[in-house]
Scaffold this motif. Structure first.
Motif, PDB file in Angstrom:
ATOM      1  N   SER A 142      68.122 -38.514 -31.223  1.00 35.94           N
ATOM      2  CA  SER A 142      68.625 -38.570 -30.041  1.00 35.94           C
ATOM      3  C   SER A 142      68.161 -37.831 -29.716  1.00 35.94           C
ATOM      4  CB  SER A 142      69.949 -38.630 -30.523  1.00 35.94           C
ATOM      5  OG  SER A 142      70.638 -37.619 -31.233  1.00 35.94           O
TER       6      SER A 142
ATOM      7  N   THR B  11      72.919 -28.196 -22.832  1.00 37.21           N
ATOM      8  CA  THR B  11      73.747 -29.452 -23.158  1.00 37.21           C
ATOM      9  C   THR B  11      73.222 -29.799 -21.769  1.00 37.21           C
ATOM     10  OG1 THR B  11      75.360 -28.362 -22.352  1.00 37.21           O
ATOM     11  CG2 THR B  11      74.231 -28.560 -24.901  1.00 37.21           C
ATOM     12  N   SER B  12      72.619 -29.569 -20.637  1.00 39.09           N
ATOM     13  CA  SER B  12      72.915 -30.622 -18.929  1.00 39.09           C
ATOM     14  C   SER B  12      72.319 -32.163 -18.732  1.00 39.09           C
ATOM     15  CB  SER B  12      72.087 -29.987 -18.606  1.00 39.09           C
ATOM     16  OG  SER B  12      71.075 -30.407 -18.343  1.00 39.09           O
TER      17      SER B  12
ATOM     18  N   LEU C 286      72.395 -34.436 -21.532  1.00 35.06           N
ATOM     19  CA  LEU C 286      73.044 -34.839 -23.061  1.00 35.06           C
ATOM     20  C   LEU C 286      74.583 -35.703 -22.671  1.00 35.06           C
ATOM     21  CD1 LEU C 286      72.357 -31.883 -26.705  1.00 35.06           C
ATOM     22  CD2 LEU C 286      71.015 -33.892 -25.384  1.00 35.06           C
ATOM     23  N   ASP C 287      74.936 -36.526 -23.336  1.00 31.62           N
ATOM     24  CA  ASP C 287      76.494 -36.766 -23.117  1.00 31.62           C
ATOM     25  C   ASP C 287      77.433 -36.030 -24.546  1.00 31.62           C
ATOM     26  OD1 ASP C 287      76.300 -37.259 -26.512  1.00 31.62           O
ATOM     27  OD2 ASP C 287      75.672 -39.589 -25.714  1.00 31.62           O
ATOM     28  N   PRO C 288      78.907 -36.257 -23.864  1.00 30.04           N
ATOM     29  CA  PRO C 288      79.903 -34.832 -24.473  1.00 30.04           C
ATOM     30  C   PRO C 288      79.877 -35.355 -26.187  1.00 30.04           C
ATOM     31  CG  PRO C 288      80.404 -36.549 -22.584  1.00 30.04           C
ATOM     32  CD  PRO C 288      79.566 -37.451 -22.967  1.00 30.04           C
ATOM     33  N   GLU C 289      79.279 -36.010 -26.846  1.00 26.10           N
ATOM     34  CA  GLU C 289      78.907 -35.927 -28.147  1.00 26.10           C
ATOM     35  C   GLU C 289      78.223 -35.438 -29.009  1.00 26.10           C
ATOM     36  OE1 GLU C 289      79.705 -39.161 -32.376  1.00 26.10           O
ATOM     37  OE2 GLU C 289      79.490 -40.166 -29.955  1.00 26.10           O
ATOM     38  N   MET C 290      76.985 -35.425 -28.036  1.00 27.16           N
ATOM     39  CA  MET C 290      75.566 -34.695 -28.396  1.00 27.16           C
ATOM     40  C   MET C 290      75.594 -32.881 -27.867  1.00 27.16           C
ATOM     41  SD  MET C 290      72.477 -37.702 -27.168  1.00 27.16           S
ATOM     42  CE  MET C 290      72.698 -39.538 -27.672  1.00 27.16           C
ATOM     43  N   THR C 291      76.557 -33.137 -26.895  1.00 27.30           N
ATOM     44  CA  THR C 291      76.792 -31.551 -26.499  1.00 27.30           C
ATOM     45  C   THR C 291      77.534 -30.633 -27.250  1.00 27.30           C
ATOM     46  OG1 THR C 291      76.562 -32.472 -23.793  1.00 27.30           O
ATOM     47  CG2 THR C 291      78.010 -30.318 -24.421  1.00 27.30           C
TER      48      THR C 291
ATOM     49  N   GLU D 282      78.993 -25.416 -19.149  1.00 28.40           N
ATOM     50  CA  GLU D 282      80.229 -25.686 -19.755  1.00 28.40           C
ATOM     51  C   GLU D 282      81.322 -24.340 -20.093  1.00 28.40           C
ATOM     52  OE1 GLU D 282      80.410 -27.781 -21.907  1.00 28.40           O
ATOM     53  OE2 GLU D 282      78.738 -29.112 -21.300  1.00 28.40           O
TER      54      GLU D 282
END
Length: 240
Positions: free
Chosen positions: A138, A164-165, A167-172, A195
């Motif tokens: 992922s 994290t730019s 990535l989706d919120p969960e992966m962030t 963030e």
């Protein structure tokens, strides 16, 4: 300690960085924030020589890397960098992505490099993906492997360019958790990020940039609760 003075960077006729002055103290965590195009990533890339400044000085361990480019390869061994696009070798599995620089740059044996790689993958919560290739991971796992690769070189400074730019919120959340753990290890950490919670909760110092300039510097409390400049107040109004 990293000392930056009178730093300018120009692309053609466009000034991207304008008279930047900043001192990064050992063992502290810095969040560089600002709108897209404000010069944040260019500033970060100058700190390890990926961009050549037009003028000014960047002194790391007593060496001005602007004037002494030949010292860069040696200094880079102590500066880890994590990019927003992961930059993993697609034809190598997670372990081999981490061992590559250990063997090529540090000349460590394959067996020892694998031990270090597995330890660092475990540190970032990806040891169960050690034999997987990037296309099997992922986005959050790819970024954590990239962090493990940087950590394996035992850097004294870690640079993160909007990690994290993509990535989706969960992966962030997964990646930020790993980054938060690093703030207690004694490394100097410099993060370009959107963030705001990370900047507020984890950093020691917030650096706000706009139009190629450092507009405001302060502790998270000072910056978020006692904002001094109109430009920073407008930025926060748009972000929070």
């Amino acid at each position: 300690m990293i000392q930056v003075a009178q730093l300018f960077k120009q692309f053609d006729k466009t000034e991207v960085l304008k008279d930047i002055h900043m001192t990064f103290e050992d063992g502290k965590t810095y969040a560089i924030i600002g709108s897209s195009g404000s010069g944040k990533s260019t500033f970060l890339r100058c700190l390890n020589g990926l961009e050549n400044p037009t003028s000014g000085s960047i002194i790391i361990d007593g060496v001005d890397i602007v004037k002494n480019e030949k010292e860069l390869p040696k200094l880079r061994q102590h500066i880890g960098m994590v990019f927003q696009s992961f930059n993993l070798f697609e034809h190598k599995n997670a372990t081999d992505n981490v061992t590559f620089a250990l063997m090529k740059v540090k000349k460590i044996s394959e067996d020892e490099a694998r031990k270090i790689a597995l330890a660092k993958l475990k540190e970032v919560g990806c040891d169960h993906r050690a034999t997987h290739f990037p296309h099997q991971l992922s986005g959050g796992e790819k970024q954590r492997v990239a962090i493990a690769r940087a950590l394996a070189m035992e850097p004294s400074v870690m640079l993160f360019d909007e990690p994290t730019s993509a990535l989706d919120p969960e992966m962030t959340v997964e990646v930020l958790k790993v980054m938060k753990q690093l703030t207690h290890t004694g490394m100097t950490i410099i993060v370009v990020t959107h963030e705001m919670n990370f900047a507020k909760e984890v950093s020691d110092t917030v650096i706000y940039m706009d139009k190629g300039e450092i507009v405001e510097i302060g502790s998270p409390k000072e910056f978020f609760e006692e904002t001094k400049t109109a430009r920073a107040r407008q930025f926060l109004a748009n972000m929070l």
